[in-house]
Design a protein around this motif. Structure first.
Motif, PDB file in Angstrom:
ATOM      1  N   ASN A  38       0.832  -1.209   0.000  1.00 16.56           N
ATOM      2  CA  ASN A  38       0.000   0.000   0.000  1.00 16.56           C
ATOM      3  C   ASN A  38       0.861   1.253   0.000  1.00 16.56           C
ATOM      4  O   ASN A  38       1.957   1.258   0.533  1.00 16.56           O
ATOM      5  N   ASN A  39       0.316   2.287  -0.570  1.00 22.20           N
ATOM      6  CA  ASN A  39       0.945   3.605  -0.511  1.00 22.20           C
ATOM      7  C   ASN A  39      -0.089   4.566   0.064  1.00 22.20           C
ATOM      8  O   ASN A  39      -0.856   5.180  -0.673  1.00 22.20           O
ATOM      9  N   PRO A  40      -0.120   4.671   1.412  1.00 24.93           N
ATOM     10  CA  PRO A  40      -1.201   5.429   2.064  1.00 24.93           C
ATOM     11  C   PRO A  40      -1.254   6.901   1.660  1.00 24.93           C
ATOM     12  O   PRO A  40      -2.333   7.487   1.641  1.00 24.93           O
ATOM     13  N   THR A  41      -0.095   7.494   1.339  1.00 22.62           N
ATOM     14  CA  THR A  41      -0.109   8.919   0.999  1.00 22.62           C
ATOM     15  C   THR A  41      -0.969   9.203  -0.231  1.00 22.62           C
ATOM     16  O   THR A  41      -1.513  10.287  -0.368  1.00 22.62           O
ATOM     17  N   CYS A  42      -1.094   8.213  -1.109  1.00 21.23           N
ATOM     18  CA  CYS A  42      -1.871   8.435  -2.334  1.00 21.23           C
ATOM     19  C   CYS A  42      -3.128   7.568  -2.366  1.00 21.23           C
ATOM     20  O   CYS A  42      -4.068   7.860  -3.094  1.00 21.23           O
ATOM     21  N   GLY A  43      -3.145   6.509  -1.545  1.00 21.36           N
ATOM     22  CA  GLY A  43      -4.285   5.598  -1.561  1.00 21.36           C
ATOM     23  C   GLY A  43      -4.146   4.453  -2.552  1.00 21.36           C
ATOM     24  O   GLY A  43      -5.110   3.774  -2.872  1.00 21.36           O
ATOM     25  N   ASP A  44      -2.927   4.235  -3.041  1.00 24.53           N
ATOM     26  CA  ASP A  44      -2.693   3.127  -3.981  1.00 24.53           C
ATOM     27  C   ASP A  44      -2.594   1.818  -3.216  1.00 24.53           C
ATOM     28  O   ASP A  44      -1.927   1.745  -2.192  1.00 24.53           O
ATOM     29  N   ARG A  45      -3.257   0.790  -3.736  1.00 22.72           N
ATOM     30  CA  ARG A  45      -3.170  -0.545  -3.130  1.00 22.72           C
ATOM     31  C   ARG A  45      -2.975  -1.561  -4.238  1.00 22.72           C
ATOM     32  O   ARG A  45      -3.774  -1.653  -5.165  1.00 22.72           O
ATOM     33  N   GLY A  66      -5.659   2.378  -7.685  1.00 21.07           N
ATOM     34  CA  GLY A  66      -4.753   3.476  -7.381  1.00 21.07           C
ATOM     35  C   GLY A  66      -4.721   4.477  -8.514  1.00 21.07           C
ATOM     36  O   GLY A  66      -5.542   4.435  -9.424  1.00 21.07           O
ATOM     37  N   CYS A  67      -3.719   5.344  -8.440  1.00 22.38           N
ATOM     38  CA  CYS A  67      -3.607   6.415  -9.428  1.00 22.38           C
ATOM     39  C   CYS A  67      -2.986   5.876 -10.724  1.00 22.38           C
ATOM     40  O   CYS A  67      -2.517   4.740 -10.782  1.00 22.38           O
ATOM     41  N   SER A  68      -2.978   6.706 -11.732  1.00 22.57           N
ATOM     42  CA  SER A  68      -2.479   6.281 -13.041  1.00 22.57           C
ATOM     43  C   SER A  68      -1.004   5.895 -12.976  1.00 22.57           C
ATOM     44  O   SER A  68      -0.574   4.960 -13.653  1.00 22.57           O
ATOM     45  N   ILE A  69      -0.231   6.589 -12.145  1.00 22.09           N
ATOM     46  CA  ILE A  69       1.207   6.278 -12.068  1.00 22.09           C
ATOM     47  C   ILE A  69       1.424   4.894 -11.451  1.00 22.09           C
ATOM     48  O   ILE A  69       2.187   4.080 -11.964  1.00 22.09           O
ATOM     49  N   SER A  70       0.724   4.611 -10.346  1.00 18.73           N
ATOM     50  CA  SER A  70       0.954   3.329  -9.665  1.00 18.73           C
ATOM     51  C   SER A  70       0.494   2.157 -10.530  1.00 18.73           C
ATOM     52  O   SER A  70       1.169   1.129 -10.600  1.00 18.73           O
ATOM     53  N   LEU A  71      -0.647   2.310 -11.179  1.00 14.57           N
ATOM     54  CA  LEU A  71      -1.175   1.183 -11.963  1.00 14.57           C
ATOM     55  C   LEU A  71      -0.435   1.010 -13.284  1.00 14.57           C
ATOM     56  O   LEU A  71      -0.204  -0.119 -13.721  1.00 14.57           O
ATOM     57  N   ALA A 126       6.526  13.536  -4.598  1.00 19.10           N
ATOM     58  CA  ALA A 126       5.307  12.992  -3.988  1.00 19.10           C
ATOM     59  C   ALA A 126       4.787  11.783  -4.746  1.00 19.10           C
ATOM     60  O   ALA A 126       4.040  10.967  -4.186  1.00 19.10           O
ATOM     61  N   ARG A 127       5.162  11.654  -6.018  1.00 19.97           N
ATOM     62  CA  ARG A 127       4.637  10.555  -6.830  1.00 19.97           C
ATOM     63  C   ARG A 127       5.596   9.382  -6.954  1.00 19.97           C
ATOM     64  O   ARG A 127       5.250   8.359  -7.533  1.00 19.97           O
ATOM     65  N   ILE A 128       6.806   9.528  -6.438  1.00 17.09           N
ATOM     66  CA  ILE A 128       7.797   8.460  -6.613  1.00 17.09           C
ATOM     67  C   ILE A 128       7.326   7.164  -5.957  1.00 17.09           C
ATOM     68  O   ILE A 128       7.480   6.078  -6.510  1.00 17.09           O
ATOM     69  N   LYS A 129       6.689   7.284  -4.785  1.00 17.95           N
ATOM     70  CA  LYS A 129       6.185   6.081  -4.113  1.00 17.95           C
ATOM     71  C   LYS A 129       5.105   5.387  -4.925  1.00 17.95           C
ATOM     72  O   LYS A 129       4.932   4.174  -4.833  1.00 17.95           O
ATOM     73  N   CYS A 130       4.348   6.149  -5.703  1.00 21.01           N
ATOM     74  CA  CYS A 130       3.347   5.552  -6.594  1.00 21.01           C
ATOM     75  C   CYS A 130       4.046   4.675  -7.631  1.00 21.01           C
ATOM     76  O   CYS A 130       3.640   3.550  -7.896  1.00 21.01           O
ATOM     77  N   ALA A 131       5.125   5.224  -8.203  1.00 22.27           N
ATOM     78  CA  ALA A 131       5.816   4.527  -9.289  1.00 22.27           C
ATOM     79  C   ALA A 131       6.579   3.300  -8.793  1.00 22.27           C
ATOM     80  O   ALA A 131       6.705   2.306  -9.508  1.00 22.27           O
TER      81      ALA A 131
HETATM   82 ZN    ZN Z   1      -0.457   7.077  -6.503  1.00 29.18          ZN
END
Ligand code: ZN
Length: 147
Positions: A38-45, A66-71, A126-131
């Motif tokens: 999980n990435n709680p800061t963005c809500g990606d799971r 999750g967001c477009s970057i994480s998926l 802020a988006r690096i954790k998504c990626a």
């Molecule tokens: Zn994200």
């Protein structure tokens, strides 16, 4: 190509993976592993499903939201590591991590794949954790598998 056009191309590649994710789903085989990350800061799971046989990743799939970057990153990552040796997949993950930290990297497999489209994310801390979410899930799964 101007940097503007390149950014636009990269955005298209990311949106394509987001809208048409590769390897979305689960693996039914015995012996597969599932890693939740999980990435709680963005809500990606993300739930990553890996099948490792004879030191090779024979299958890689993911589910989650999750967001477009994480998926899109999960889609690109599963595509890239499927069929690779575990060591090579770990290496790619380290190269990806360098790329996200804005370091120079030299890896043909990354440079020639869609993954290169995520390089611009390094400018947005802020988006690096998504990626990196899906990659971290893979590293966790592969290192636990070795024990
Ligand atoms: Zn994200």
């Amino acid at each position: 190509m101007s940097s503007n056009n390149l950014e636009q191309l990269y955005r298209q590649v990311i949106m394509d993976h987001y809208k048409n994710p590769r390897n979305k789903g689960t693996i039914d085989n015995d012996g597969k592993m599932t890693i939740n990350m999980n990435n709680p800061t963005c809500g990606d799971r993300i739930q990553l499903h890996l099948q490792v046989e004879d030191g090779k990743i024979s299958d890689a799939k993911f589910t989650g939201e999750g967001c477009s970057i994480s998926l899109s990153s999960a889609s690109m990552m599963t595509d890239a590591v499927k069929g690779q040796d575990v060591d090579e997949a770990m290496h790619m993950s380290h190269v990806f991590s360098d790329m996200m930290q804005g370091k120079d990297f030299d890896d043909d497999k990354i440079e020639e794949s869609d993954i290169a489209a995520l390089e611009g994310v390094s400018k947005f801390p802020a988006r690096i954790k998504c990626a990196t979410l899906a990659w971290k899930a893979m590293e966790k799964g592969l290192s636990e598998d070795k024990e």
